[in-house]
Design a protein around this motif. Structure first.
Motif, mmCIF file in Angstrom:
data_model
loop_
_atom_site.group_PDB
_atom_site.id
_atom_site.type_symbol
_atom_site.label_atom_id
_atom_site.label_comp_id
_atom_site.label_asym_id
_atom_site.label_seq_id
_atom_site.Cartn_x
_atom_site.Cartn_y
_atom_site.Cartn_z
ATOM 1 N N PHE A 57 3.944 -7.650 -17.919
ATOM 2 C CA PHE A 57 3.952 -6.758 -16.773
ATOM 3 C C PHE A 57 4.890 -7.044 -15.663
ATOM 4 C CE2 PHE A 57 1.013 -10.146 -16.022
ATOM 5 C CZ PHE A 57 1.120 -10.265 -14.488
ATOM 6 N N THR A 58 4.897 -5.981 -14.695
ATOM 7 C CA THR A 58 5.793 -6.424 -13.713
ATOM 8 C C THR A 58 4.604 -5.927 -12.073
ATOM 9 O OG1 THR A 58 7.828 -5.722 -14.377
ATOM 10 C CG2 THR A 58 7.519 -5.344 -12.179
ATOM 11 N N CYS A 59 4.860 -6.562 -11.192
ATOM 12 C CA CYS A 59 4.024 -6.567 -10.311
ATOM 13 C C CYS A 59 4.702 -5.696 -9.197
ATOM 14 C CB CYS A 59 3.734 -7.630 -9.300
ATOM 15 S SG CYS A 59 2.538 -8.567 -10.178
ATOM 16 N N TYR A 60 4.364 -4.503 -8.358
ATOM 17 C CA TYR A 60 4.946 -3.766 -7.687
ATOM 18 C C TYR A 60 4.097 -3.869 -6.099
ATOM 19 C CZ TYR A 60 7.242 -1.926 -11.565
ATOM 20 O OH TYR A 60 7.740 -1.657 -12.854
ATOM 21 N N ASN A 61 4.945 -3.778 -5.033
ATOM 22 C CA ASN A 61 4.447 -3.777 -3.709
ATOM 23 C C ASN A 61 5.322 -2.763 -2.903
ATOM 24 O OD1 ASN A 61 4.793 -4.806 -0.853
ATOM 25 N ND2 ASN A 61 2.593 -5.379 -1.501
ATOM 26 N N VAL A 62 4.563 -1.768 -1.918
ATOM 27 C CA VAL A 62 5.428 -1.345 -1.096
ATOM 28 C C VAL A 62 4.777 -1.406 0.110
ATOM 29 C CG1 VAL A 62 5.488 1.447 -0.632
ATOM 30 C CG2 VAL A 62 5.249 0.783 -3.158
ATOM 31 N N GLY A 63 5.886 -1.377 1.020
ATOM 32 C CA GLY A 63 5.332 -1.879 2.493
ATOM 33 C C GLY A 63 6.359 -0.778 3.375
ATOM 34 N N PHE A 64 6.007 -0.875 4.613
ATOM 35 C CA PHE A 64 6.398 0.060 5.644
ATOM 36 C C PHE A 64 7.054 -0.842 6.789
ATOM 37 C CE2 PHE A 64 3.241 2.505 3.651
ATOM 38 C CZ PHE A 64 3.862 3.636 3.335
ATOM 39 N N GLN A 65 8.477 -0.434 7.037
ATOM 40 C CA GLN A 65 8.860 -1.402 8.097
ATOM 41 C C GLN A 65 10.230 -0.397 8.835
ATOM 42 O OE1 GLN A 65 10.551 -5.276 7.050
ATOM 43 N NE2 GLN A 65 10.628 -5.947 8.760
ATOM 44 N N ASP A 66 10.023 -0.591 9.972
ATOM 45 C CA ASP A 66 11.232 0.333 10.777
ATOM 46 C C ASP A 66 11.724 -0.308 11.792
ATOM 47 O OD1 ASP A 66 12.581 2.540 10.711
ATOM 48 O OD2 ASP A 66 11.331 3.841 12.189
ATOM 49 N N GLY A 67 12.712 -0.494 12.096
ATOM 50 C CA GLY A 67 13.519 -0.865 13.296
ATOM 51 C C GLY A 67 13.028 -2.449 13.665
ATOM 52 N N GLU A 68 12.469 -2.685 14.450
ATOM 53 C CA GLU A 68 11.965 -3.836 14.960
ATOM 54 C C GLU A 68 10.828 -4.166 14.564
ATOM 55 O OE1 GLU A 68 14.111 -6.239 16.572
ATOM 56 O OE2 GLU A 68 15.695 -4.507 16.197
ATOM 57 N N MET A 69 9.890 -3.515 13.604
ATOM 58 C CA MET A 69 8.557 -3.697 13.377
ATOM 59 C C MET A 69 8.628 -5.115 12.263
ATOM 60 S SD MET A 69 7.343 -0.079 11.830
ATOM 61 C CE MET A 69 6.061 -0.728 11.273
ATOM 62 N N GLN A 70 7.742 -5.669 12.572
ATOM 63 C CA GLN A 70 7.458 -6.809 11.752
ATOM 64 C C GLN A 70 7.240 -6.474 10.258
ATOM 65 O OE1 GLN A 70 3.924 -9.125 13.402
ATOM 66 N NE2 GLN A 70 5.491 -10.481 14.509
ATOM 67 N N GLU A 71 7.400 -7.439 9.226
ATOM 68 C CA GLU A 71 7.395 -6.920 7.609
ATOM 69 C C GLU A 71 5.778 -6.827 7.681
ATOM 70 O OE1 GLU A 71 8.761 -8.456 3.317
ATOM 71 O OE2 GLU A 71 8.834 -9.992 5.037
ATOM 72 N N ALA A 72 5.283 -5.898 6.744
ATOM 73 C CA ALA A 72 3.927 -5.676 6.613
ATOM 74 C C ALA A 72 3.374 -6.978 6.091
ATOM 75 C CB ALA A 72 3.932 -4.363 5.688
ATOM 76 N N PRO A 73 2.137 -7.239 6.508
ATOM 77 C CA PRO A 73 1.564 -8.473 6.016
ATOM 78 C C PRO A 73 1.163 -8.340 4.380
ATOM 79 C CG PRO A 73 0.346 -7.661 7.966
ATOM 80 C CD PRO A 73 1.366 -6.585 7.523
ATOM 81 N N ASP A 74 0.836 -7.152 3.800
ATOM 82 C CA ASP A 74 0.494 -7.116 2.526
ATOM 83 C C ASP A 74 2.108 -7.478 1.555
ATOM 84 O OD1 ASP A 74 1.752 -4.623 3.173
ATOM 85 O OD2 ASP A 74 0.496 -3.656 1.438
ATOM 86 N N SER A 75 3.316 -7.078 2.343
ATOM 87 C CA SER A 75 4.372 -7.321 1.705
ATOM 88 C C SER A 75 4.612 -8.953 1.547
ATOM 89 C CB SER A 75 5.384 -6.708 2.547
ATOM 90 O OG SER A 75 5.497 -5.279 2.298
ATOM 91 N N ILE A 76 4.207 -9.506 2.703
ATOM 92 C CA ILE A 76 4.445 -10.976 2.877
ATOM 93 C C ILE A 76 3.526 -11.624 1.736
ATOM 94 C CG2 ILE A 76 4.189 -13.026 4.382
ATOM 95 C CD1 ILE A 76 4.924 -11.104 6.692
ATOM 96 N N GLU A 77 2.307 -11.416 1.795
ATOM 97 C CA GLU A 77 1.363 -12.044 0.911
ATOM 98 C C GLU A 77 1.631 -11.863 -0.733
ATOM 99 O OE1 GLU A 77 -0.540 -14.242 1.719
ATOM 100 O OE2 GLU A 77 -0.017 -13.937 3.761
ATOM 101 N N SER A 78 2.180 -10.521 -0.928
ATOM 102 C CA SER A 78 2.433 -10.469 -2.330
ATOM 103 C C SER A 78 3.554 -11.362 -2.740
ATOM 104 C CB SER A 78 2.824 -8.631 -2.602
ATOM 105 O OG SER A 78 3.987 -8.405 -1.879
ATOM 106 N N LYS A 79 4.499 -11.536 -1.916
ATOM 107 C CA LYS A 79 5.481 -12.486 -2.289
ATOM 108 C C LYS A 79 5.145 -13.771 -2.246
ATOM 109 C CE LYS A 79 9.199 -9.819 0.380
ATOM 110 N NZ LYS A 79 10.023 -9.822 1.355
#
Length: 140
Positions: A83-105
């Motif tokens: 399998f492959t794991c997938y994660n989708v996050g939202f980030q725009d401009g100066e927004m911080q990276e989404a917490p679930d994106s960080i945790e999935s990594k």
């Protein structure tokens, strides 16, 4: 005024208390279960449930980095799933990276999993949501 109902009929307070006492005695007479034994049994049941749902072909796991998706990914890996794991996050401009994106990594790195991440900006997210809504409305 208190009312007590059993099987759709009013019963007396004494009848209700007798019923509760009977149930309490029944519960107290049950064998005591060791908490560690419960944990072991729960782990076995969760692994069995996931194992029987692992496809033979390559599949994907949505990995948010939370307890549920991380546990599923870990068990799939331990069971030899392809399998492959997938994660989708939202980030725009100066927004911080989404917490679930960080945790999935973090989880993918720790468990040595393949992770494909995609970040959408707010405009892309708006377009995707609009498209999904239109698809849902067209299927009515």
């Amino acid at each position: 005024m208190e009312m007590f109902i059993e099987n759709g009929k009013l019963i007396s307070r004494e009848g209700w208390e007798s019923k509760i006492d009977s149930l309490r005695k029944e519960v107290e007479s049950l064998p005591k279960i060791d908490q560690e034994e419960i944990k072991k049994e729960l782990k076995v049941k969760i692994v069995e449930a996931i194992r029987k749902r692992i496809p033979k072909d390559h599949f994907g796991v949505f990995l948010s980095g939370g307890v549920d998706s991380s546990t599923i990914a870990m068990i799939c890996a331990n069971e030899g799933g392809d399998f492959t794991c997938y994660n989708v996050g939202f980030q725009d401009g100066e927004m911080q990276e989404a917490p679930d994106s960080i945790e999935s990594k973090n989880v993918a790195e720790k468990l040595n999993l393949t992770l494909v991440s995609k970040k959408y900006n707010l405009e892309e997210a708006r377009e995707i949501v609009t498209e999904v809504v239109n698809i849902c409305l067209s299927r009515r």
